[in-house]
Design a protein around this motif. Sequence first.
Motif, short mmCIF file in Angstrom:
data_model
loop_
_atom_site.label_atom_id
_atom_site.label_comp_id
_atom_site.label_asym_id
_atom_site.label_seq_id
_atom_site.Cartn_x
_atom_site.Cartn_y
_atom_site.Cartn_z
N UNK A 77 0.84 -1.20 0.00
CA UNK A 77 0.00 0.00 0.00
C UNK A 77 0.87 1.24 0.00
N UNK A 78 1.92 1.22 0.80
CA UNK A 78 2.85 2.36 0.86
C UNK A 78 3.49 2.59 -0.50
N UNK A 79 3.95 1.52 -1.14
CA UNK A 79 4.58 1.64 -2.45
C UNK A 79 3.58 2.12 -3.51
N UNK A 80 2.35 1.64 -3.44
CA UNK A 80 1.32 2.09 -4.38
C UNK A 80 1.02 3.57 -4.19
N UNK A 81 0.89 4.00 -2.93
CA UNK A 81 0.63 5.41 -2.65
C UNK A 81 1.79 6.29 -3.13
N UNK A 82 3.01 5.81 -2.95
CA UNK A 82 4.17 6.56 -3.43
C UNK A 82 4.14 6.68 -4.95
N UNK A 83 3.79 5.60 -5.62
CA UNK A 83 3.69 5.62 -7.09
C UNK A 83 2.62 6.61 -7.55
N UNK A 84 1.44 6.56 -6.94
CA UNK A 84 0.37 7.47 -7.33
C UNK A 84 0.73 8.92 -7.04
N UNK A 85 1.40 9.15 -5.91
CA UNK A 85 1.82 10.50 -5.57
C UNK A 85 2.84 11.01 -6.60
N UNK A 86 3.74 10.14 -7.01
CA UNK A 86 4.74 10.52 -8.02
C UNK A 86 4.05 10.85 -9.34
N UNK A 87 3.02 10.08 -9.69
CA UNK A 87 2.26 10.38 -10.91
C UNK A 87 1.61 11.76 -10.82
N UNK A 88 1.04 12.06 -9.66
CA UNK A 88 0.42 13.37 -9.48
C UNK A 88 1.45 14.49 -9.55
N UNK A 89 2.58 14.28 -8.90
CA UNK A 89 3.63 15.30 -8.87
C UNK A 89 4.16 15.61 -10.26
N UNK A 90 4.33 14.58 -11.06
CA UNK A 90 4.91 14.76 -12.39
C UNK A 90 3.85 14.95 -13.47
N UNK A 91 2.58 14.99 -13.06
CA UNK A 91 1.46 15.20 -13.98
C UNK A 91 1.40 14.10 -15.04
#
Length: 104
Positions: free
Chosen positions: A48-62
């Motif tokens: 879950x932590x890794x998934x959240x980090x991935x989604x956050x990175x997607x948001x950050x980089x648009x």
Amino acid sequence: MNKYNEEELQSKLWLITQCIAELRENISPDYKSRAYELLMLNFSAKEIKLLDEYLFECLKTDVVPTINQFREKVIDITNGMPFNEGSALRLLLAINTKNFFLKL
């Protein structure tokens, strides 16, 4: 020997608690919840932590991943757990119900 360690049990309990709280508020046949989907897919706390980090990175980089890109990333995060397109779509839709990933 117990299948889960204490951190995993706490994670599962938290997900169950979130599901119950959301069910009370959103009883409907189209019920979608991030916690429910993660629980049903048996994600660990680390995953879950890794998934959240991935989604956050997607948001950050648009960056908006395709269903297949998301599915492949989840398979990578879960070390090869079977994860089909339908499961990927359900999880993405559940995540989007809280407007976490607005560009789906």
